[in-house]
Design an enzyme around this catalytic site. Structure first.
Site, PDB file in Angstrom:
ATOM      1  CB  CYS A 162      -0.829   0.352   6.528  1.00  0.00           C
ATOM      2  SG  CYS A 162      -1.451  -1.243   6.016  1.00  0.00           S
ATOM      3  CG  HIS A 166      -3.973   1.665   3.763  1.00  0.00           C
ATOM      4  ND1 HIS A 166      -2.607   1.554   3.905  1.00  0.00           N
ATOM      5  CD2 HIS A 166      -4.342   2.915   4.284  1.00  0.00           C
ATOM      6  CE1 HIS A 166      -2.144   2.730   4.320  1.00  0.00           C
ATOM      7  NE2 HIS A 166      -3.251   3.492   4.518  1.00  0.00           N
ATOM      8  CG  HIS A 202      -2.060   6.594   6.447  1.00  0.00           C
ATOM      9  ND1 HIS A 202      -2.529   6.105   5.427  1.00  0.00           N
ATOM     10  CD2 HIS A 202      -1.561   7.883   6.383  1.00  0.00           C
ATOM     11  CE1 HIS A 202      -2.334   6.978   4.373  1.00  0.00           C
ATOM     12  NE2 HIS A 202      -1.740   8.024   4.913  1.00  0.00           N
TER      13      HIS A 202
END
Length: 346
Positions: free
Chosen positions: A259, A308, A320
């Site tokens: 991420c 995240h 993402h």
């Protein structure tokens, strides 16, 4: 004549025990048969457990990324210090050679000055502490001695600093290994759970994800979000070009990403350097608390521990790298699995 004895009959107690044991065995067998179907978790239960394991793996991944970044930084710092120490030692040797030449010249012209002889056979630091002897040396010799003293102290400090960093590097490598093992353990557990699903169940889960992705794509295309800046637009366009690229923990692109690896790579394409980990990226710009104030290209952070991060895509969607087993894609911010915490405008 053969004897015709009647066979001995089993005792009533023995018959009762055997009958009870047989009945218990039948009962247990029946219970096991009845319990067996319920022991296998449903598709949704497996997915929930797998999603939790993936979240835990991503948490460990960000810690792994931080340790890896620290290791690389320490290695560079140690290399610089070691180079400086090597050059400093050469300079110290030259200073000592120069002072030795002075002593040789004095010897040829009538002997070594007693104070200089004292220096050559003792530690310069101890020697310089005896200020009374300085009057017996020439100005050039005093200057040479002072330079040697400063250089020795500088080298001792640099060696001490290098020693501390080497210890820090060793502990960082240990932490890196632990985090890598933790990530791999979580991913292995998740895979074992997925392996319990039938081919039809796996296909159903895949269809659900594809349906969700297509819905998010439509939301992005129908949105009217504007980029936060020219560089944000460039970073977002770079991330869009990576749609379909697989997620791999610890990866920074361009063939695979995690991420924070994706967001960092995307902004690098816009000539903007941001930190490696999701937690560190929270300090890369101005914080945006309200989702309604987000603009395309803003960094968006999820979960209480901020493990995240993605790029805001407009209309409540995020672009993402989700987790292992997926690819870079659009997704609704409401289905990430953890709460939206805030955004950052780089």
């Amino acid at each position: 004549m053969a004897s015709h004895r009647r066979p001995k009959q089993p005792s009533r107690t023995r018959v009762t025990v055997l009958t009870t044991a047989a009945a218990a065995a039948v009962a247990l067998s029946s219970q096991a048969a009845n319990a067996a179907p319920s022991e296998k978790p449903s598709k949704d239960e497996v997915k929930a457990k797998v999603d939790k394991l993936y979240q835990e793996a991503e948490q460990a991944t960000e810690k792994y990324n931080g340790a890896k970044e620290k290791q690389e930084k320490l290695q560079k710092e140690i290399s610089v210090i070691q180079d400086n120490v090597a050059r400093g030692q050469e300079e110290l040797n030259e200073l000592r050679d120069g002072l030795g030449s002075m002593a040789s010249a004095q010897y040829r012209t009538g002997g070594i000055d007693p104070s200089l002889q004292l220096f050559l056979s003792a530690d310069p630091d101890n020697y310089l502490d005896k200020a009374s002897t300085l009057d017996q040396l020439s100005g050039q010799q005093v200057e040479a001695l002072k330079k040697i003293q400063v250089k020795q102290r500088d080298l001792a400090q640099q060696r001490s600093e290098a020693g501390g960093k080497l210890k820090d590097l060793a502990s960082t490598r240990t932490e890196l290994g632990k985090k890598k093992k933790e990530v791999q353990g979580k991913l292995s557990s998740a895979q074992k759970l997925l392996n319990t699903l039938t081919a039809q169940e796996k296909a159903a889960l895949q269809k659900d994800e594809q349906r969700s992705t297509r819905s998010s794509e439509r939301q992005v295309l129908s949105g009217t979000g504007t980029p936060a800046s020219g560089r944000a637009a460039a970073a977002f366009a770079a991330a869009q070009s990576m749609i379909g690229t697989p997620y791999v923990y610890g990866a920074t692109g361009p063939s695979s990403f995690d991420c924070s690896g994706l967001t960092r790579w995307a902004y690098a394409q816009a000539d903007v350097a941001i930190p490696r980990t999701s937690e560190a990226q929270t300090g890369a710009g101005t914080r945006i608390s309200s989702m309604s104030q987000l603009q395309v290209g803003d960094l968006v952070f999820f979960f209480n521990d901020l493990h995240h991060v993605g790029l805001y895509a407009g209309n409540g969607q995020v672009l993402h790298a989700p987790r292992t087993g997926t690819v870079v894609r659009y997704e609704s911010m409401s289905t990430i699995g953890g709460p939206f915490m805030f955004g950052v405008r780089v």
